[in-house]
Motif scaffolding. Structure first.
Motif, PDB file in Angstrom:
ATOM      1  N   UNK A 278       1.063  -1.139   0.075  1.00 36.30           N
ATOM      2  CA  UNK A 278       0.097  -0.053   0.051  1.00 36.30           C
ATOM      3  C   UNK A 278       0.982   1.256   0.008  1.00 36.30           C
ATOM      4  N   UNK A 279       0.550   1.910  -1.085  1.00 35.28           N
ATOM      5  CA  UNK A 279       1.516   3.269  -1.137  1.00 35.28           C
ATOM      6  C   UNK A 279       0.818   4.493  -1.211  1.00 35.28           C
ATOM      7  N   UNK A 280       1.189   5.517  -0.405  1.00 39.65           N
ATOM      8  CA  UNK A 280       0.583   6.753  -0.410  1.00 39.65           C
ATOM      9  C   UNK A 280       1.657   7.806  -0.998  1.00 39.65           C
ATOM     10  N   UNK A 281       1.200   8.373  -2.012  1.00 40.71           N
ATOM     11  CA  UNK A 281       2.137   9.385  -2.853  1.00 40.71           C
ATOM     12  C   UNK A 281       1.593  10.951  -2.384  1.00 40.71           C
ATOM     13  N   UNK A 282       2.579  11.504  -1.497  1.00 42.98           N
ATOM     14  CA  UNK A 282       2.286  12.815  -1.387  1.00 42.98           C
ATOM     15  C   UNK A 282       2.550  13.771  -2.307  1.00 42.98           C
ATOM     16  N   UNK A 283       1.431  14.548  -2.923  1.00 47.36           N
ATOM     17  CA  UNK A 283       1.768  15.503  -4.042  1.00 47.36           C
ATOM     18  C   UNK A 283       1.399  16.771  -3.672  1.00 47.36           C
ATOM     19  N   UNK A 284       1.741  17.768  -4.301  1.00 45.31           N
ATOM     20  CA  UNK A 284       1.374  19.141  -4.286  1.00 45.31           C
ATOM     21  C   UNK A 284       0.113  19.413  -4.899  1.00 45.31           C
ATOM     22  N   UNK A 285      -0.524  20.566  -4.808  1.00 41.81           N
ATOM     23  CA  UNK A 285      -1.551  21.055  -5.677  1.00 41.81           C
ATOM     24  C   UNK A 285      -1.324  21.247  -7.001  1.00 41.81           C
ATOM     25  N   UNK A 286      -2.160  21.071  -7.999  1.00 37.12           N
ATOM     26  CA  UNK A 286      -1.860  21.229  -9.368  1.00 37.12           C
ATOM     27  C   UNK A 286      -1.029  22.546  -9.707  1.00 37.12           C
ATOM     28  N   UNK A 287      -1.404  23.746  -8.977  1.00 44.57           N
ATOM     29  CA  UNK A 287      -1.090  24.928  -9.521  1.00 44.57           C
ATOM     30  C   UNK A 287       0.252  25.214  -8.896  1.00 44.57           C
ATOM     31  N   UNK A 288       0.743  24.542  -7.752  1.00 46.31           N
ATOM     32  CA  UNK A 288       1.961  24.670  -6.899  1.00 46.31           C
ATOM     33  C   UNK A 288       2.935  24.711  -7.976  1.00 46.31           C
ATOM     34  N   UNK A 289       4.140  25.862  -7.604  1.00 50.43           N
ATOM     35  CA  UNK A 289       5.432  25.945  -8.302  1.00 50.43           C
ATOM     36  C   UNK A 289       6.336  25.301  -7.698  1.00 50.43           C
ATOM     37  N   UNK A 290       6.902  24.277  -8.361  1.00 46.01           N
ATOM     38  CA  UNK A 290       8.027  23.507  -7.985  1.00 46.01           C
ATOM     39  C   UNK A 290       9.370  24.162  -8.587  1.00 46.01           C
ATOM     40  N   UNK A 291      10.096  24.347  -7.607  1.00 46.62           N
ATOM     41  CA  UNK A 291      11.712  24.793  -7.955  1.00 46.62           C
ATOM     42  C   UNK A 291      12.620  24.579  -6.749  1.00 46.62           C
ATOM     43  N   UNK A 292      13.880  24.630  -6.880  1.00 46.01           N
ATOM     44  CA  UNK A 292      14.529  25.047  -5.898  1.00 46.01           C
ATOM     45  C   UNK A 292      14.117  25.878  -4.794  1.00 46.01           C
ATOM     46  N   UNK A 293      14.008  25.702  -3.637  1.00 41.63           N
ATOM     47  CA  UNK A 293      13.809  26.437  -2.566  1.00 41.63           C
ATOM     48  C   UNK A 293      14.736  27.719  -2.308  1.00 41.63           C
ATOM     49  N   UNK A 294      13.988  29.094  -2.415  1.00 38.85           N
ATOM     50  CA  UNK A 294      15.121  30.285  -2.604  1.00 38.85           C
ATOM     51  C   UNK A 294      15.896  30.341  -1.105  1.00 38.85           C
ATOM     52  N   UNK A 295      15.294  29.794  -0.003  1.00 35.40           N
ATOM     53  CA  UNK A 295      16.024  29.899   1.185  1.00 35.40           C
ATOM     54  C   UNK A 295      16.978  28.975   1.090  1.00 35.40           C
TER      55      UNK A 295
END
Ligand code: GA4
Length: 334
Positions: A278-295
């Protein structure tokens, strides 16, 4: 009659590229979620392997056992009954075919959306007591989400990124595009014999990385899961039905600017026992911007490795790929 015919479509792999099982256990980090140094150990594991085992979680075994037993009841039904819960795309029952681009494996499965509130799954007709089944899925998914959010908060703390919920909020968001998968790898002695006699193993689920942020898998006591090490050898993960195995997904590799490793993994159908995972895949909302975190990018001289994309863009491109493809290469900065 169809057995041999099916076999020709399912991939096999040579078994000489697997690390021997005796030093397996010592390579896979075991994280005690209650230990004071859990943050540091999780970060180390995400960097080195992209994979670790979690103990001392407070997920009740009762829900897991009941869910596994409902899943088996379903998978033991006749093919005609199971097909009523199909097709797998976007959510439902699938058999041997994985995705829609020609991948196959010795596996059958149920795919569920998890948000919002599993309501979409009303479109899946699960024969039998579907109310009980979906209730157990919902309870399990909620426990997995809580556990992964706790892990993501420990990661944020360890990396000293603020606020603490930058990562976990993606899974908590009611629009989070997460999913849940129940896999059944049926035993198949005839095929197994054929494959083994030619020095090969039958592939249950072909090698791939998970596109999402983070995933958590729990299986019954049957082996089969393997993860890929940096030198390309495969490491067999000893099964442990009382623990959870967590892996970094592509999105987290990007957000950490390559500090964390989205681990390649696969499942071999190498057992005479059936395997249920049983696998749960934690994903972002569709509109989420994914990129290297600026901090994270304040270290002098650190290069940004990936172009920013939305989860919706990534998902669209990922679903056009074959299972084993490198889906991130399209988004690497040249
Ligand atoms: C791999 C991880 C998850 O199981 C999954 C898979 C999805 C599917 O089974 O439909 C994909 C695969 C996974 C990545 C590439 C595409 C899509 C099959 C496939 C060939 C549900 C997911 O999110 O991506």
């Amino acid at each position: 009659q169809p057995l041999v015919e099916n076999f020709s479509h399912i991939k096999t792999c040579k078994h000489n590229n697997t690390t021997s099982s005796d030093h397996t256990a010592s390579i896979i980090p075991v994280i005690d979620l209650l230990a004071p140094d859990a943050n540091t150990l999780i970060i180390k594991a995400c960097q080195e392997l992209g994979f670790f085992k979690v103990v001392n979680h407070d997920v009740p075994i009762d829900n897991i056992t009941k869910l596994e037993s409902e899943a088996l009841k379903f998978f033991n039904m006749s093919q005609i009954e199971k097909d009523k819960a199909g097709p797998a795309n976007p959510f439902g029952y699938g058999n041997k075919r994985i995705g829609s681009n020609g991948d196959v494996g010795w596996v059958e499965y149920l795919l569920f959306t998890t948000n919002p509130e599993l309501t979409h799954n009303k479109s899946i007709t699960i024969p039998g007591n579907s109310l009980l089944f979906l209730g157990l899925v919902k309870e399990y998914v909620s426990a997995m989400r809580n556990m992964l959010c706790m892990v993501l908060e420990k990661i944020a703390e360890g990396l000293k990124i603020e606020p603490k919920n930058v990562l976990s909020r993606m899974l908590r968001d009611e629009k989070s595009d997460s999913c849940f998968r129940l896999n059944h790898y049926p035993p198949c002695p005839e095929l197994q014999l054929q494959a083994l006699s030619s020095g090969r193993n039958l592939i249950g689920f072909g090698e791939h990385t998970d596109p999402q942020v983070i995933s958590v898998v729990r299986s019954n006591n049957t082996s089969g899961l393997q993860i890929s090490l940096r030198d390309g050898t495969w490491l067999s993960v000893p099964p442990d039905p009382y623990s959870f195995f967590i892996n970094v997904g592509d999105s987290l590799q990007v957000m950490s600017n390559g500090r964390f490793r989205s681990v390649r993994h696969r499942v071999l159908a190498d057992s005479l026992k059936s395997r249920v995972s049983m696998i749960y895949f934690g994903g972002p909302p569709l509109s989420e911007k994914i990129g290297p975190l600026s901090c994270l990018m304040e270290e002098p001289g650190e290069q940004i490795l990936y172009n920013e994309f939305t989860w919706s863009e990534y998902k669209k491109s990922a679903y056009k790929t074959r299972l084993g493809d490198n889906r991130l290469s399209l988004f690497e900065k040249k």
